[in-house]
Motif scaffolding. Sequence first.
Motif, PDB file in Angstrom:
ATOM      1  N   ILE A 108      -1.926  14.872  -8.006  1.00 57.44           N
ATOM      2  CA  ILE A 108      -1.009  14.641  -6.876  1.00 57.44           C
ATOM      3  C   ILE A 108      -1.686  15.052  -5.568  1.00 57.44           C
ATOM      4  N   SER A 109      -2.365  16.203  -5.604  1.00 60.29           N
ATOM      5  CA  SER A 109      -3.051  16.656  -4.379  1.00 60.29           C
ATOM      6  C   SER A 109      -4.091  15.634  -3.951  1.00 60.29           C
ATOM      7  N   ALA A 110      -4.871  15.152  -4.927  1.00 63.40           N
ATOM      8  CA  ALA A 110      -5.932  14.199  -4.594  1.00 63.40           C
ATOM      9  C   ALA A 110      -5.336  12.915  -4.033  1.00 63.40           C
ATOM     10  N   ILE A 111      -4.285  12.419  -4.700  1.00 68.10           N
ATOM     11  CA  ILE A 111      -3.687  11.155  -4.245  1.00 68.10           C
ATOM     12  C   ILE A 111      -3.006  11.367  -2.894  1.00 68.10           C
ATOM     13  N   TYR A 112      -2.459  12.568  -2.695  1.00 68.77           N
ATOM     14  CA  TYR A 112      -1.840  12.848  -1.392  1.00 68.77           C
ATOM     15  C   TYR A 112      -2.892  12.741  -0.282  1.00 68.77           C
ATOM     16  N   GLY A 113      -4.077  13.306  -0.579  1.00 63.68           N
ATOM     17  CA  GLY A 113      -5.173  13.188   0.395  1.00 63.68           C
ATOM     18  C   GLY A 113      -5.524  11.734   0.649  1.00 63.68           C
ATOM     19  N   LEU A 114      -5.608  10.974  -0.423  1.00 62.56           N
ATOM     20  CA  LEU A 114      -5.917   9.550  -0.290  1.00 62.56           C
ATOM     21  C   LEU A 114      -4.839   8.840   0.524  1.00 62.56           C
ATOM     22  N   GLU A 115      -3.586   9.225   0.263  1.00 64.40           N
ATOM     23  CA  GLU A 115      -2.476   8.572   0.971  1.00 64.40           C
ATOM     24  C   GLU A 115      -2.478   8.900   2.459  1.00 64.40           C
ATOM     25  N   MET A 116      -2.962  10.104   2.801  1.00 58.89           N
ATOM     26  CA  MET A 116      -3.101  10.458   4.217  1.00 58.89           C
ATOM     27  C   MET A 116      -4.041   9.470   4.894  1.00 58.89           C
ATOM     28  N   LEU A 117      -5.112   9.145   4.170  1.00 58.91           N
ATOM     29  CA  LEU A 117      -6.081   8.171   4.690  1.00 58.91           C
ATOM     30  C   LEU A 117      -5.451   6.783   4.774  1.00 58.91           C
ATOM     31  N   VAL A 118      -4.774   6.398   3.670  1.00 62.81           N
ATOM     32  CA  VAL A 118      -4.187   5.058   3.596  1.00 62.81           C
ATOM     33  C   VAL A 118      -3.160   4.872   4.720  1.00 62.81           C
ATOM     34  N   ASN A 147       0.819  -1.216   0.000  1.00 61.67           N
ATOM     35  CA  ASN A 147       0.000   0.000   0.000  1.00 61.67           C
ATOM     36  C   ASN A 147       0.842   1.250   0.000  1.00 61.67           C
ATOM     37  N   ILE A 148       1.822   1.269   0.906  1.00 63.72           N
ATOM     38  CA  ILE A 148       2.627   2.484   1.045  1.00 63.72           C
ATOM     39  C   ILE A 148       3.464   2.691  -0.220  1.00 63.72           C
ATOM     40  N   MET A 149       4.086   1.594  -0.723  1.00 66.57           N
ATOM     41  CA  MET A 149       4.922   1.716  -1.911  1.00 66.57           C
ATOM     42  C   MET A 149       4.103   2.189  -3.105  1.00 66.57           C
ATOM     43  N   ALA A 150       2.941   1.568  -3.330  1.00 71.66           N
ATOM     44  CA  ALA A 150       2.128   1.902  -4.501  1.00 71.66           C
ATOM     45  C   ALA A 150       1.723   3.372  -4.470  1.00 71.66           C
ATOM     46  N   GLY A 151       1.278   3.831  -3.311  1.00 73.53           N
ATOM     47  CA  GLY A 151       0.845   5.224  -3.206  1.00 73.53           C
ATOM     48  C   GLY A 151       1.968   6.195  -3.525  1.00 73.53           C
ATOM     49  N   HIS A 152       3.150   5.924  -2.955  1.00 75.42           N
ATOM     50  CA  HIS A 152       4.276   6.830  -3.198  1.00 75.42           C
ATOM     51  C   HIS A 152       4.712   6.772  -4.653  1.00 75.42           C
ATOM     52  N   ALA A 153       4.699   5.563  -5.247  1.00 78.34           N
ATOM     53  CA  ALA A 153       5.129   5.431  -6.643  1.00 78.34           C
ATOM     54  C   ALA A 153       4.167   6.171  -7.568  1.00 78.34           C
ATOM     55  N   VAL A 154       2.848   6.041  -7.303  1.00 82.68           N
ATOM     56  CA  VAL A 154       1.859   6.719  -8.146  1.00 82.68           C
ATOM     57  C   VAL A 154       2.055   8.230  -8.079  1.00 82.68           C
ATOM     58  N   MET A 155       2.333   8.720  -6.874  1.00 78.29           N
ATOM     59  CA  MET A 155       2.539  10.166  -6.745  1.00 78.29           C
ATOM     60  C   MET A 155       3.747  10.609  -7.550  1.00 78.29           C
ATOM     61  N   LYS A 156       4.798   9.797  -7.518  1.00 77.96           N
ATOM     62  CA  LYS A 156       6.013  10.140  -8.276  1.00 77.96           C
ATOM     63  C   LYS A 156       5.749  10.130  -9.775  1.00 77.96           C
ATOM     64  N   VAL A 157       4.923   9.169 -10.233  1.00 79.44           N
ATOM     65  CA  VAL A 157       4.596   9.105 -11.666  1.00 79.44           C
ATOM     66  C   VAL A 157       3.862  10.380 -12.082  1.00 79.44           C
ATOM     67  N   PHE A 158       2.878  10.785 -11.279  1.00 80.69           N
ATOM     68  CA  PHE A 158       2.157  12.019 -11.599  1.00 80.69           C
ATOM     69  C   PHE A 158       3.090  13.220 -11.538  1.00 80.69           C
ATOM     70  N   ALA A 159       4.025  13.202 -10.596  1.00 76.03           N
ATOM     71  CA  ALA A 159       4.978  14.300 -10.487  1.00 76.03           C
ATOM     72  C   ALA A 159       5.828  14.381 -11.744  1.00 76.03           C
ATOM     73  N   GLY A 160       6.139  13.222 -12.358  1.00 74.32           N
ATOM     74  CA  GLY A 160       6.903  13.223 -13.599  1.00 74.32           C
ATOM     75  C   GLY A 160       6.129  13.913 -14.716  1.00 74.32           C
ATOM     76  N   PHE A 161       4.800  13.715 -14.754  1.00 76.71           N
ATOM     77  CA  PHE A 161       3.982  14.357 -15.782  1.00 76.71           C
ATOM     78  C   PHE A 161       3.914  15.865 -15.599  1.00 76.71           C
ATOM     79  N   ALA A 162       4.167  16.334 -14.398  1.00 74.57           N
ATOM     80  CA  ALA A 162       4.071  17.768 -14.131  1.00 74.57           C
ATOM     81  C   ALA A 162       5.096  18.559 -14.925  1.00 74.57           C
TER      82      ALA A 162
END
Lengths: 251, 185
Positions: A217-227, A189-204
Motif C-alpha cells: 500500500i505504501s509503495a502504491i501510494y507513492g506511485l499514486e502520488m506520481l500518477v 488511472n485514478i480509479m485503478a490506483g485507488h481500487a488497487v490500494m483498497k484490494v491490498f488494504a483488504g489483504f491487510a
Amino acid sequence: MATEAHEEGTGLVFHPLDQFIVKPLFGEGPIHWYTITNATLWMALSVVAIIALFVLGSRGRAIVPTRTQSIGELIYGFTYKMVEDVAGKDAIKFFPYVLTLFMFVLFSNYLGLLPMSFATTSHIAVTAVLAMAVFLTVTIVGFVKNGTKFLGLFWVSSAPLALRPILAVIELISYFVRPVSHSIRLGGNIMAGHAVMKVFAGFAAVAVISPVSVGAISAIYGLEMLVAGVQAYVFTILTCVYLKDALHPGH
Amino acid sequence: MASGTTTVEHAADAATHGAEASGAGMPQLDFATFPNQIFWLLVTLVVIYFVLSRIAIPRISAVLAERAGTITNDIAAAEELKHKAQAAEAAYEKALVDARAEASRIVAEAKAEIQAELDIKLQKADAAISAKTAESEKAIAEIRAGAVKSVTAVAKDAAKEIVSALGGKADAKAVTAAVSARMKG
C-alpha cells in the motif's frame, strides 16, 4: 469477486469500488441533481484549496514571495509557459480556462489520495464533462477562427494525393476519439490506483501477509502520488495540444 | 461473479439508493448519479474559473510584472555602481602611476646630483694623486741621478787606485773615458 469473498465468510472482505459510491452527505434518499453529495463536498474542498493557494496565499502581493505565494507563482508560471510553448502565443487568452482545468484536476487528484476521501476525478461523469468541454471548445474555436480551413486538419496536404482520403478518415476518427481517450485516461488511472490500494488494504486483515500488504500500500501510494500529478499534467498538456490544432490547423 | 439474482439486486440497489451498492457493478457507471456530479462539477468549474480569472491571475501577473520591474531597476542600479567603482579604480590606478613616475623622477635627479658631486671629487682626488706621483717621481729621479754620480765617482777613484796599485801611471783622462764608456754599456 467481491461477493464471493463475502460469501466465504472468512472475514476477508473486498469492497474496492465502494469508495467511489456517490452518496448524499446528509441523510439517505435518492440523489437528485441538486443533492449535496460526497462528490459535492470534495469538489468544494478543491475549490477551497485553490482559493487558499491562489487568493489567501498571494494576499500579501509581496515582491519577495512567501512560501505559499511562490507555489502559486510557480504553478502560474508553469502553466503559462506550457500554454505559450505548446499552443502558441495567441492561445494565451485561453490561459485562465486551461489553468482552471489543470487546478481542478490536480487538486481533485491529490485530495482524492487523502484517506477516507472521495476522488471526484475517478468518475467518468466528471472526466467526460471536462474532456467534452475541451473538445467542444476546440471544435468551436477552430471553426470560428479558421472557418472551413479548420477542415484542413483532416486533409494532410503533405501526404501523396492518393493517400489523403484514407488519412482523412483516420484523422477524423482520431479527432472524435480524443474526448474519449482524454476522459478515460484520467478517470481510469485514478480509479485503478485507488481500487488497487483498497484490494491490498483488504489483504491487510490477514495477519500473515499484512506486512507485505502494508508495504505494498505504501509503495502504491507513492506511485499514486506520481500518477496524480502526471495525469493532471497530461490532461492539461493535451488540452494545449488540441488548442494548438484549433488555432493553427494543418500539419 | 456470484449468482445472477444478487447482482441484479445490487444493481437495482445502486440505481435506487446509490449508497448501498456493494461491489456489484462500478459506481462510475451508476447513471443515476450523473446529473448530480455534472451539475456540481459545472458549479465548481465556474467558481474556480471566476476565482482564478478575476482575482488570482491579475494579482499574480501584477506581482510578477512588479518583481520583473524591480529586478530590472536593481540591475540597472548595480550596473551604474559598477561603472562608478570602475571609474574610481581607474583614478586610483592613474594616481598610483603618477606617484611612481614622480618618485622615479626624484630618484633620478638625486642620482644625477650625487654623480656630479662624485665626479668633481674624483677629479680633485685624481689631480692630487697625480701631483703627488709627479713629485715622488722627481725625487726618485734626483736620488737615482745622485746615485749614478756617486757610482761614477767611486768607479773612477777605484779604477785610478787599481791602476796605480798595479804599478801603472794612471792617466786621469783615459780612466775617466773608460769608466764612462763602461757605465754607458
